[in-house]
Design an enzyme around this catalytic site. Structure first.
Site, PDB file in Angstrom:
ATOM      1  N   ASP A  13      44.206  38.637  46.690  1.00 15.21           N
ATOM      2  CA  ASP A  13      45.351  38.168  45.929  1.00 15.21           C
ATOM      3  C   ASP A  13      46.410  37.681  46.922  1.00 15.21           C
ATOM      4  O   ASP A  13      46.383  38.021  48.109  1.00 15.21           O
ATOM      5  CB  ASP A  13      45.895  39.323  45.075  1.00 15.21           C
TER       6      ASP A  13
ATOM      7  N   ASP B 226      50.446  36.951  46.165  1.00 20.11           N
ATOM      8  CA  ASP B 226      51.768  37.561  46.058  1.00 20.11           C
ATOM      9  C   ASP B 226      51.677  39.074  45.897  1.00 20.11           C
ATOM     10  O   ASP B 226      50.949  39.578  45.050  1.00 20.11           O
ATOM     11  CB  ASP B 226      52.517  36.949  44.871  1.00 20.11           C
TER      12      ASP B 226
ATOM     13  N   SER C  81      44.616  33.829  43.132  1.00 20.49           N
ATOM     14  CA  SER C  81      45.983  33.995  42.654  1.00 20.49           C
ATOM     15  C   SER C  81      46.161  33.523  41.229  1.00 20.49           C
ATOM     16  O   SER C  81      45.352  32.757  40.706  1.00 20.49           O
ATOM     17  CB  SER C  81      46.934  33.199  43.571  1.00 20.49           C
ATOM     18  N   GLY C  82      47.238  33.973  40.617  1.00 22.28           N
ATOM     19  CA  GLY C  82      47.648  33.429  39.342  1.00 22.28           C
ATOM     20  C   GLY C  82      48.377  32.109  39.514  1.00 22.28           C
ATOM     21  O   GLY C  82      48.653  31.412  38.538  1.00 22.28           O
TER      22      GLY C  82
ATOM     23  N   LYS D 257      39.981  36.847  37.432  1.00 21.04           N
ATOM     24  CA  LYS D 257      39.590  36.677  38.831  1.00 21.04           C
ATOM     25  C   LYS D 257      38.202  37.246  39.117  1.00 21.04           C
ATOM     26  O   LYS D 257      37.496  36.768  40.008  1.00 21.04           O
ATOM     27  CB  LYS D 257      40.613  37.351  39.745  1.00 21.04           C
TER      28      LYS D 257
ATOM     29  N   ASN E 197      46.060  41.859  37.008  1.00 16.96           N
ATOM     30  CA  ASN E 197      45.193  40.676  36.989  1.00 16.96           C
ATOM     31  C   ASN E 197      44.194  40.681  38.146  1.00 16.96           C
ATOM     32  O   ASN E 197      43.341  39.787  38.234  1.00 16.96           O
ATOM     33  CB  ASN E 197      46.026  39.391  37.010  1.00 16.96           C
TER      34      ASN E 197
END
Length: 265
Positions: free
Chosen positions: A10, A12, A44-45, A192, A218
């Site tokens: 990931d 952030d 990542s989102g 993910k 997430n």
């Protein structure tokens, strides 16, 4: 742990520090990963542009998972791109407008679209969604393929957004708390973990050969699809329950500390 072929992380709260910076040690560590044929994949989102900006020199060598799994690329080859039905977009946006202080971003392949005039919010979210455009009405269809709707609340997402959108989970959608201030809504089974599985299958890499890092909900499916799964020291408690191991704080670049120790072992 000497059989790792894939490292996915990931961004952030995990790979980046709180100032959204990459560790200065990453280029050297990446070269060692490359020598050992270990694939590095940021997940990542964020939209794709918001991730690739950190890896311009090696963009054609690695994989990317963007939009919480809605968009997957490997060495500049598109492996998967989801599309959210416009009717879902209409229904979700109309609901968001009823939530006090909530702000929405429609994240799509070309750009991220927003309708808010809140300059503080715009300045904040454009850190993550670097290719963006203001529109008059998010319920009007754009000439683009939408992956998800990201919803922001300045007082926290888990209590101020998720309860109002949870019912969409009954309608073939995923509603996930993706950060302290964010909730993402996507098509059912978009996450993910599924995206990671696409890369694993393409390259014949097993979960037992995969190392993964995350900090928020997430990331949970991605961690479940990796034997060597690490929750950050600063991770949400639910993520720590799922992960098999723990990494140091993101502000101390805990991801690279784990990777570096592995390379030395």
């Amino acid at each position: 742990m000497n059989d790792i072929k894939l490292i996915v992380t990931d961004m952030d709260g995990t790979f980046l520090n709180s100032q959204y910076e990459v560790s200065p040690d990453f280029p050297q560590i990446y070269q060692e990963l490359k020598k050992r044929n270990i694939l590095f994949v940021p997940a990542s989102g964020r939209q794709m542009h918001g991730i690739t900006q950190y890896f311009t020199e090696i963009e054609d060598e690695i994989g990317f998972i963007a939009e919480n799994g809605g968009y997957v690329v490997y060495k500049n080859e598109e492996l998967f791109a989801d599309k959210l039905k416009h009717q879902f977009v209409i229904d979700i946006i109309k609901t968001i407008r009823k939530i006090p202080d909530a702000r929405a971003v429609l994240s799509a392949k070309k750009k991220a679209y927003y309708e808010s005039d809140d300059e503080t919010f715009v300045n904040y979210f454009t850190r993550y969604y670097t290719e963006n455009q203001k529109v008059d009405d998010l319920t009007m269809e754009v000439d683009d393929d939408a992956f998800k709707i990201a919803i922001y609340h300045p007082e926290g997402s888990e209590k101020n957004i998720y309860p109002f959108l949870k019912h969409f989970e009954d309608g073939n959608l995923e509603v996930v708390v993706s950060g302290k201030y964010w909730v993402d809504v996507m098509n059912r089974n978009i996450n993910k973990g599924k995206a990671l599985e696409i890369i694993q299958k393409k390259l014949n890499i097993l979960p037992s050969q995969t190392m993964a890092f995350g900090d928020y909900m997430n990331d949970i499916q991605m961690l479940k699809n990796s034997k060597y799964s690490y929750a950050m020291e600063n991770a949400h408690p639910e993520v720590k329950e799922v992960a098999n191991y723990e990494a140091g704080n993101n502000d101390h670049f805990g991801v690279l500390e784990i990777i570096s120790n592995y390379l030395k072992s």
